[in-house]
Design a protein around this motif. Sequence first.
Motif, PDB file in Angstrom:
ATOM      1  N   ALA A 108       0.819  -1.274   0.018  1.00  0.00           N
ATOM      2  CA  ALA A 108       0.074  -0.047   0.139  1.00  0.00           C
ATOM      3  C   ALA A 108       0.779   1.230   0.020  1.00  0.00           C
ATOM      4  CB  ALA A 108      -0.842   0.000   1.258  1.00  0.00           C
ATOM      5  N   VAL A 109       0.524   2.272  -0.648  1.00  0.00           N
ATOM      6  CA  VAL A 109       1.106   3.621  -0.844  1.00  0.00           C
ATOM      7  C   VAL A 109       0.433   4.702  -0.355  1.00  0.00           C
ATOM      8  CG1 VAL A 109       2.374   5.061  -2.143  1.00  0.00           C
ATOM      9  CG2 VAL A 109       2.563   2.611  -2.672  1.00  0.00           C
ATOM     10  N   GLN A 110       0.746   5.253   0.755  1.00  0.00           N
ATOM     11  CA  GLN A 110       0.141   6.660   1.132  1.00  0.00           C
ATOM     12  C   GLN A 110       0.698   7.794   1.001  1.00  0.00           C
ATOM     13  OE1 GLN A 110      -0.952   5.972   5.766  1.00  0.00           O
ATOM     14  NE2 GLN A 110      -2.103   4.313   5.164  1.00  0.00           N
ATOM     15  N   ARG A 146      -4.029   4.676  -7.179  1.00  0.00           N
ATOM     16  CA  ARG A 146      -4.395   5.522  -6.402  1.00  0.00           C
ATOM     17  C   ARG A 146      -3.796   5.280  -4.881  1.00  0.00           C
ATOM     18  NH1 ARG A 146     -10.423   4.401  -7.915  1.00  0.00           N
ATOM     19  NH2 ARG A 146     -10.530   5.696  -9.685  1.00  0.00           N
ATOM     20  N   PHE A 147      -3.512   6.364  -4.340  1.00  0.00           N
ATOM     21  CA  PHE A 147      -3.027   6.268  -2.777  1.00  0.00           C
ATOM     22  C   PHE A 147      -4.244   5.403  -2.141  1.00  0.00           C
ATOM     23  CE2 PHE A 147      -0.730  10.094  -4.324  1.00  0.00           C
ATOM     24  CZ  PHE A 147       0.416   9.620  -4.034  1.00  0.00           C
ATOM     25  N   SER A 148      -3.563   4.639  -0.938  1.00  0.00           N
ATOM     26  CA  SER A 148      -4.606   4.235  -0.280  1.00  0.00           C
ATOM     27  C   SER A 148      -4.957   5.096   1.202  1.00  0.00           C
ATOM     28  CB  SER A 148      -4.126   3.004   0.355  1.00  0.00           C
ATOM     29  OG  SER A 148      -2.756   3.090   1.070  1.00  0.00           O
ATOM     30  N   GLY A 149      -4.263   5.910   1.071  1.00  0.00           N
ATOM     31  CA  GLY A 149      -4.412   6.827   2.387  1.00  0.00           C
ATOM     32  C   GLY A 149      -3.626   8.186   2.507  1.00  0.00           C
ATOM     33  N   ILE A 150      -3.809   9.232   3.147  1.00  0.00           N
ATOM     34  CA  ILE A 150      -2.798  10.354   3.225  1.00  0.00           C
ATOM     35  C   ILE A 150      -2.209  10.199   4.788  1.00  0.00           C
ATOM     36  CG2 ILE A 150      -3.272  12.705   3.688  1.00  0.00           C
ATOM     37  CD1 ILE A 150      -6.030  12.758   2.348  1.00  0.00           C
ATOM     38  N   HIS A 151      -0.980  10.487   4.901  1.00  0.00           N
ATOM     39  CA  HIS A 151      -0.425  10.393   5.924  1.00  0.00           C
ATOM     40  C   HIS A 151       0.518  11.612   6.154  1.00  0.00           C
ATOM     41  CE1 HIS A 151       1.711   7.973   9.005  1.00  0.00           C
ATOM     42  NE2 HIS A 151       2.791   8.912   8.832  1.00  0.00           N
ATOM     43  N   ILE A 152       0.137  12.292   7.242  1.00  0.00           N
ATOM     44  CA  ILE A 152       0.689  13.681   7.715  1.00  0.00           C
ATOM     45  C   ILE A 152       1.556  13.681   8.668  1.00  0.00           C
ATOM     46  CG2 ILE A 152      -0.213  15.895   8.323  1.00  0.00           C
ATOM     47  CD1 ILE A 152      -1.019  15.438   5.644  1.00  0.00           C
ATOM     48  N   GLY A 159     -12.646   8.891   0.177  1.00  0.00           N
ATOM     49  CA  GLY A 159     -13.092   7.322   0.672  1.00  0.00           C
ATOM     50  C   GLY A 159     -11.555   6.454   1.131  1.00  0.00           C
ATOM     51  N   ILE A 160     -10.729   7.264   1.546  1.00  0.00           N
ATOM     52  CA  ILE A 160      -9.280   6.692   1.899  1.00  0.00           C
ATOM     53  C   ILE A 160      -9.078   6.763   3.235  1.00  0.00           C
ATOM     54  CG2 ILE A 160      -8.368   6.716  -0.535  1.00  0.00           C
ATOM     55  CD1 ILE A 160      -6.844   9.227   0.518  1.00  0.00           C
ATOM     56  N   SER A 161      -7.997   6.046   3.737  1.00  0.00           N
ATOM     57  CA  SER A 161      -7.637   6.442   5.240  1.00  0.00           C
ATOM     58  C   SER A 161      -6.770   7.725   5.544  1.00  0.00           C
ATOM     59  CB  SER A 161      -6.756   5.172   5.762  1.00  0.00           C
ATOM     60  OG  SER A 161      -5.639   5.105   5.079  1.00  0.00           O
ATOM     61  N   ALA A 162      -6.920   8.138   6.873  1.00  0.00           N
ATOM     62  CA  ALA A 162      -6.056   9.163   7.169  1.00  0.00           C
ATOM     63  C   ALA A 162      -5.065   8.874   8.076  1.00  0.00           C
ATOM     64  CB  ALA A 162      -6.917  10.392   7.581  1.00  0.00           C
ATOM     65  N   ASP A 170      -7.402   7.150  11.372  1.00  0.00           N
ATOM     66  CA  ASP A 170      -7.505   5.795  11.303  1.00  0.00           C
ATOM     67  C   ASP A 170      -6.465   5.058  11.869  1.00  0.00           C
ATOM     68  OD1 ASP A 170     -10.074   5.874   9.805  1.00  0.00           O
ATOM     69  OD2 ASP A 170      -9.029   6.878   8.393  1.00  0.00           O
ATOM     70  N   SER A 171      -5.237   5.700  11.796  1.00  0.00           N
ATOM     71  CA  SER A 171      -3.974   5.008  12.272  1.00  0.00           C
ATOM     72  C   SER A 171      -2.998   6.182  12.455  1.00  0.00           C
ATOM     73  CB  SER A 171      -3.410   4.235  11.114  1.00  0.00           C
ATOM     74  OG  SER A 171      -2.040   3.765  11.316  1.00  0.00           O
ATOM     75  N   ILE A 172      -2.042   5.722  13.449  1.00  0.00           N
ATOM     76  CA  ILE A 172      -1.163   6.536  14.156  1.00  0.00           C
ATOM     77  C   ILE A 172       0.148   5.995  14.076  1.00  0.00           C
ATOM     78  CG2 ILE A 172      -0.238   7.693  16.038  1.00  0.00           C
ATOM     79  CD1 ILE A 172      -2.244   9.366  15.067  1.00  0.00           C
ATOM     80  N   THR A 173       1.335   6.523  13.704  1.00  0.00           N
ATOM     81  CA  THR A 173       2.435   6.089  13.810  1.00  0.00           C
ATOM     82  C   THR A 173       3.461   6.679  14.954  1.00  0.00           C
ATOM     83  OG1 THR A 173       2.646   5.472  11.554  1.00  0.00           O
ATOM     84  CG2 THR A 173       4.914   5.661  12.573  1.00  0.00           C
ATOM     85  N   ILE A 174       3.756   6.088  16.003  1.00  0.00           N
ATOM     86  CA  ILE A 174       4.420   6.682  17.104  1.00  0.00           C
ATOM     87  C   ILE A 174       5.925   6.600  16.790  1.00  0.00           C
ATOM     88  CG2 ILE A 174       4.752   6.638  19.547  1.00  0.00           C
ATOM     89  CD1 ILE A 174       2.455   4.521  19.935  1.00  0.00           C
ATOM     90  N   MET A 175       6.434   7.851  16.785  1.00  0.00           N
ATOM     91  CA  MET A 175       8.009   8.160  16.705  1.00  0.00           C
ATOM     92  C   MET A 175       8.772   7.868  17.913  1.00  0.00           C
ATOM     93  SD  MET A 175       7.984  11.449  14.195  1.00  0.00           S
ATOM     94  CE  MET A 175       6.661  12.582  15.229  1.00  0.00           C
ATOM     95  N   ALA A 176       8.917   6.373  18.112  1.00  0.00           N
ATOM     96  CA  ALA A 176       9.457   6.176  19.437  1.00  0.00           C
ATOM     97  C   ALA A 176      10.688   5.657  19.182  1.00  0.00           C
ATOM     98  CB  ALA A 176       8.522   4.707  19.903  1.00  0.00           C
ATOM     99  N   TYR A 177      11.516   6.777  18.849  1.00  0.00           N
ATOM    100  CA  TYR A 177      13.063   6.542  18.479  1.00  0.00           C
ATOM    101  C   TYR A 177      13.806   6.237  19.509  1.00  0.00           C
ATOM    102  CZ  TYR A 177      11.053   8.607  13.956  1.00  0.00           C
ATOM    103  OH  TYR A 177      10.425   8.705  12.709  1.00  0.00           O
TER     104      TYR A 177
END
Length: 295
Positions: free
Chosen positions: A92-94, A130-136, A172-175, A204-211
């Motif tokens: 998948a590509v966001q 198409r992109f499967s989502g928007i990632h900010i 109609g895509i994920s955020a 819909d999803s979160i990425t934690i920057m747990a560096y």
Amino acid sequence: MSKNANYSKTIWITMLTLLILLGGLPMSSAHAQSAQKATWLWNTQLIATSSADVLQFAASEGINLIYLQINRDLDAAVYHHFIAAASAQGIAVQALDGAPSWALDSQRSQLQASLDWISSYQNTAGADERFSGIHIDIEPYLLREWKTKQTKVIRGWQQSVLSVVQTARQLGISASADIPFWLHTLYTADQQTTLSSWMMQQYDSITIMAYRDRADAIVDVASAELAEGVTAGISVYVGVETNASAEGNGITFYEEGAAYMKQQLQIVNDTASAYASFTGVAVHDYAGWTAFNNR
């Protein structure tokens, strides 16, 4: 089903339950095995010049999600080709974009321009392009205004999140978004809930920057937001770093090497899967990761 078969089935279920209760078979084992893997791809020129290399690397590392920076100067056909090829590989590509200033009311037009580009792209691309989502990735705590007008910046940040989510819903895509592991220590502008919990209620999803560069430390700093993700019922990725960092040796895997990181990420998968929200790991970023592997 025969009486003997029913009896055998009952015995098997009883034994399986005892194994789980006694710790011999973790309830999260299936979840851990299905953990996803994501990465950020900031240099968009690579999908024009080295798309085969990018996808080959993704296949070799088990990557099934790419956060791909959007570049309004790059021909849409380049994105069409890359996303179609990635889709064929089950990747998948966001659409990735962001800047600290996007949290400011005065700069929201920049965010809107990006969202408008994504909307236009989605409406003209084929189904597999198409992109499967928007990632900010906004990170407004890097602004000087964060120290002097934090509540105002947070309010603007929340408004920007709502704009992103609204666009994603219309398409109609994920955020989704990147957030720091300490965001649960801050509150929304109205002080009603933690800022991280509020974000999870929108996205819909979160990425934690747990560096961090040890599995136990990674899970430890991510644990509060993984728990919030369980409550919110969303997918949570745990992000790690491969690039050199001025913040110290404990932040990135840059010094330890690829083999060590792979070992630690397996431990993260096994440990973090105790949280129902845990979806997988995200490695920052493609350029750093490939250079890191080739050292």
